[in-house]
Scaffold this motif. Structure first.
Motif, PDB file in Angstrom:
ATOM      1  N   ASN A 162      18.313  -6.567  32.234  1.00 49.82           N
ATOM      2  CA  ASN A 162      18.551  -5.230  32.798  1.00 49.82           C
ATOM      3  C   ASN A 162      19.905  -4.637  32.418  1.00 49.82           C
ATOM      4  O   ASN A 162      20.258  -3.556  32.904  1.00 49.82           O
ATOM      5  CB  ASN A 162      18.423  -5.241  34.329  1.00 49.82           C
ATOM      6  N   TYR A 163      20.658  -5.330  31.581  1.00 51.41           N
ATOM      7  CA  TYR A 163      21.955  -4.804  31.164  1.00 51.41           C
ATOM      8  C   TYR A 163      21.988  -4.440  29.682  1.00 51.41           C
ATOM      9  O   TYR A 163      23.045  -4.190  29.121  1.00 51.41           O
ATOM     10  CB  TYR A 163      23.072  -5.788  31.501  1.00 51.41           C
ATOM     11  N   TYR A 164      20.807  -4.426  29.063  1.00 50.07           N
ATOM     12  CA  TYR A 164      20.696  -3.945  27.687  1.00 50.07           C
ATOM     13  C   TYR A 164      19.312  -3.338  27.503  1.00 50.07           C
ATOM     14  O   TYR A 164      18.380  -3.596  28.280  1.00 50.07           O
ATOM     15  CB  TYR A 164      20.958  -5.066  26.678  1.00 50.07           C
ATOM     16  N   ASP A 165      19.196  -2.508  26.473  1.00 54.35           N
ATOM     17  CA  ASP A 165      17.965  -1.772  26.232  1.00 54.35           C
ATOM     18  C   ASP A 165      17.297  -2.262  24.950  1.00 54.35           C
ATOM     19  O   ASP A 165      17.571  -1.753  23.867  1.00 54.35           O
ATOM     20  CB  ASP A 165      18.257  -0.267  26.138  1.00 54.35           C
ATOM     21  N   GLY A 166      16.454  -3.266  25.063  1.00 48.23           N
ATOM     22  CA  GLY A 166      15.712  -3.764  23.914  1.00 48.23           C
ATOM     23  C   GLY A 166      16.484  -4.759  23.073  1.00 48.23           C
ATOM     24  O   GLY A 166      16.013  -5.846  22.787  1.00 48.23           O
ATOM     25  N   GLU A 167      17.673  -4.376  22.653  1.00 48.80           N
ATOM     26  CA  GLU A 167      18.556  -5.246  21.874  1.00 48.80           C
ATOM     27  C   GLU A 167      19.844  -5.448  22.659  1.00 48.80           C
ATOM     28  O   GLU A 167      20.315  -4.550  23.361  1.00 48.80           O
ATOM     29  CB  GLU A 167      18.861  -4.640  20.501  1.00 48.80           C
ATOM     30  N   GLU A 168      20.433  -6.624  22.522  1.00 50.91           N
ATOM     31  CA  GLU A 168      21.566  -6.982  23.366  1.00 50.91           C
ATOM     32  C   GLU A 168      22.846  -6.216  23.058  1.00 50.91           C
ATOM     33  O   GLU A 168      23.818  -6.300  23.811  1.00 50.91           O
ATOM     34  CB  GLU A 168      21.806  -8.493  23.273  1.00 50.91           C
ATOM     35  N   TYR A 169      22.866  -5.474  21.954  1.00 47.79           N
ATOM     36  CA  TYR A 169      24.033  -4.651  21.638  1.00 47.79           C
ATOM     37  C   TYR A 169      23.830  -3.201  22.070  1.00 47.79           C
ATOM     38  O   TYR A 169      24.694  -2.350  21.850  1.00 47.79           O
ATOM     39  CB  TYR A 169      24.348  -4.717  20.138  1.00 47.79           C
ATOM     40  N   LEU A 170      22.678  -2.890  22.696  1.00 43.32           N
ATOM     41  CA  LEU A 170      22.411  -1.563  23.254  1.00 43.32           C
ATOM     42  C   LEU A 170      22.644  -1.659  24.760  1.00 43.32           C
ATOM     43  O   LEU A 170      21.722  -1.878  25.549  1.00 43.32           O
ATOM     44  CB  LEU A 170      20.985  -1.117  22.932  1.00 43.32           C
ATOM     45  N   LEU A 171      23.885  -1.495  25.164  1.00 42.91           N
ATOM     46  CA  LEU A 171      24.303  -1.849  26.522  1.00 42.91           C
ATOM     47  C   LEU A 171      23.903  -0.819  27.573  1.00 42.91           C
ATOM     48  O   LEU A 171      23.891   0.390  27.329  1.00 42.91           O
ATOM     49  CB  LEU A 171      25.824  -2.013  26.567  1.00 42.91           C
ATOM     50  N   LEU A 172      23.599  -1.361  28.755  1.00 44.38           N
ATOM     51  CA  LEU A 172      23.435  -0.572  29.981  1.00 44.38           C
ATOM     52  C   LEU A 172      24.390  -1.176  31.008  1.00 44.38           C
ATOM     53  O   LEU A 172      23.982  -1.953  31.876  1.00 44.38           O
ATOM     54  CB  LEU A 172      21.993  -0.636  30.485  1.00 44.38           C
ATOM     55  N   PRO A 173      25.678  -0.885  30.908  1.00 39.06           N
ATOM     56  CA  PRO A 173      26.669  -1.580  31.733  1.00 39.06           C
ATOM     57  C   PRO A 173      26.589  -1.183  33.203  1.00 39.06           C
ATOM     58  O   PRO A 173      26.015  -0.160  33.565  1.00 39.06           O
ATOM     59  CB  PRO A 173      27.993  -1.124  31.112  1.00 39.06           C
ATOM     60  N   GLU A 174      27.200  -2.014  34.034  1.00 41.99           N
ATOM     61  CA  GLU A 174      27.335  -1.680  35.449  1.00 41.99           C
ATOM     62  C   GLU A 174      28.323  -0.526  35.587  1.00 41.99           C
ATOM     63  O   GLU A 174      29.376  -0.504  34.945  1.00 41.99           O
ATOM     64  CB  GLU A 174      27.845  -2.886  36.235  1.00 41.99           C
ATOM     65  N   ILE A 175      27.981   0.435  36.421  1.00 40.87           N
ATOM     66  CA  ILE A 175      28.836   1.601  36.650  1.00 40.87           C
ATOM     67  C   ILE A 175      29.656   1.370  37.906  1.00 40.87           C
ATOM     68  O   ILE A 175      29.113   1.053  38.968  1.00 40.87           O
ATOM     69  CB  ILE A 175      27.999   2.884  36.796  1.00 40.87           C
ATOM     70  N   ILE A 176      30.972   1.512  37.797  1.00 41.18           N
ATOM     71  CA  ILE A 176      31.862   1.384  38.946  1.00 41.18           C
ATOM     72  C   ILE A 176      32.067   2.762  39.554  1.00 41.18           C
ATOM     73  O   ILE A 176      32.400   3.726  38.850  1.00 41.18           O
ATOM     74  CB  ILE A 176      33.215   0.778  38.535  1.00 41.18           C
ATOM     75  N   ASP A 177      31.857   2.880  40.837  1.00 38.52           N
ATOM     76  CA  ASP A 177      31.985   4.175  41.509  1.00 38.52           C
ATOM     77  C   ASP A 177      33.433   4.653  41.463  1.00 38.52           C
ATOM     78  O   ASP A 177      34.357   3.929  41.831  1.00 38.52           O
ATOM     79  CB  ASP A 177      31.524   4.051  42.963  1.00 38.52           C
ATOM     80  N   SER A 178      33.636   5.871  40.971  1.00 37.79           N
ATOM     81  CA  SER A 178      34.969   6.466  40.885  1.00 37.79           C
ATOM     82  C   SER A 178      34.804   7.981  40.782  1.00 37.79           C
ATOM     83  O   SER A 178      33.681   8.490  40.690  1.00 37.79           O
ATOM     84  CB  SER A 178      35.718   5.940  39.648  1.00 37.79           C
TER      85      SER A 178
END
Length: 199
Positions: free
Chosen positions: A124-140
């Motif tokens: 759940n932290y990448y999209d298909g390939e591990e270099y296509l990141l979906l990082p955690e978003i820090i609230d700011s």
């Protein structure tokens, strides 16, 4: 979220934004410039090679992923601008070029740019390939619109440069806005064949 980042550092709707050029920066003029102008910001390119300093009317300086290193003189001008309490947004992009001076400037603000690009193997932290990141978003203040979105609260970050934070400069507080998991690591052309960017 990009405009939220700008709103977080400047409150003047008539502000003037300077975008650094001269180092093969990533400037998608149509998209970026139109987006900034729609926000009622005056945008101008600036090449420091023919200037002694950054203009006094600069409310925000943007350095957008240079592919060639900044000169020591350019860095000194930017540092002088920042020491006056002025605002800047620095962006890094994937490049094979050694950006020694640019990265040294960022280190002054407790940001170390890692070589290569980031891969994250956590589900759940990448999209298909591990270099296509979906990082955690820090609230700011910068990320609040995406973080609190009911539609899509994720950011897509392909071929991302890794950064680590340190506290070498105790006079500066540095906080992350996107983070990877503990399963993330960096890869370079030396330790792994670069994935096909056409995918």
């Amino acid at each position: 979220s990009f405009l939220s980042g700008i709103d977080a550092v400047i409150n003047n709707n008539d502000a003037k934004v300077y975008v650094l050029v001269g180092h093969d920066e990533y400037i998608a003029e149509n998209d970026l410039f139109n987006m900034l102008k729609k926000a009622n910001l005056t945008v101008e390119e600036i090449n420091l090679i023919n200037r002694d300093e950054i203009p006094a009317d600069c409310e925000l300086l943007m350095v957008l992923g240079p592919d060639k290193d900044l000169s020591k003189e350019d860095v000194a001008k930017i540092e002088a601008y920042l020491e006056k309490g002025n605002n800047a947004i620095f962006v890094t992009g994937y490049t094979d070029t050694e950006l020694k001076n640019y990265y040294k400037l960022l280190e002054r603000y407790n940001i170390k740019v890692e070589p290569g690009y980031v891969m994250d193997t956590a589900p759940n932290y990448y999209d298909g390939e591990e270099y296509l990141l979906l990082p955690e978003i820090i609230d700011s203040d910068i990320t609040s619109q995406v973080y609190n979105s009911d539609v899509a609260n994720y950011v897509y970050m392909p071929f991302t440069k890794g950064m680590t934070l340190n506290n070498d400069n105790n006079d500066i507080i540095t906080e992350p806005i996107f983070v990877t998991t503990k399963y993330a690591y960096t890869v370079t052309n030396d330790n792994m064949e670069e994935p096909d960017k056409s995918k």
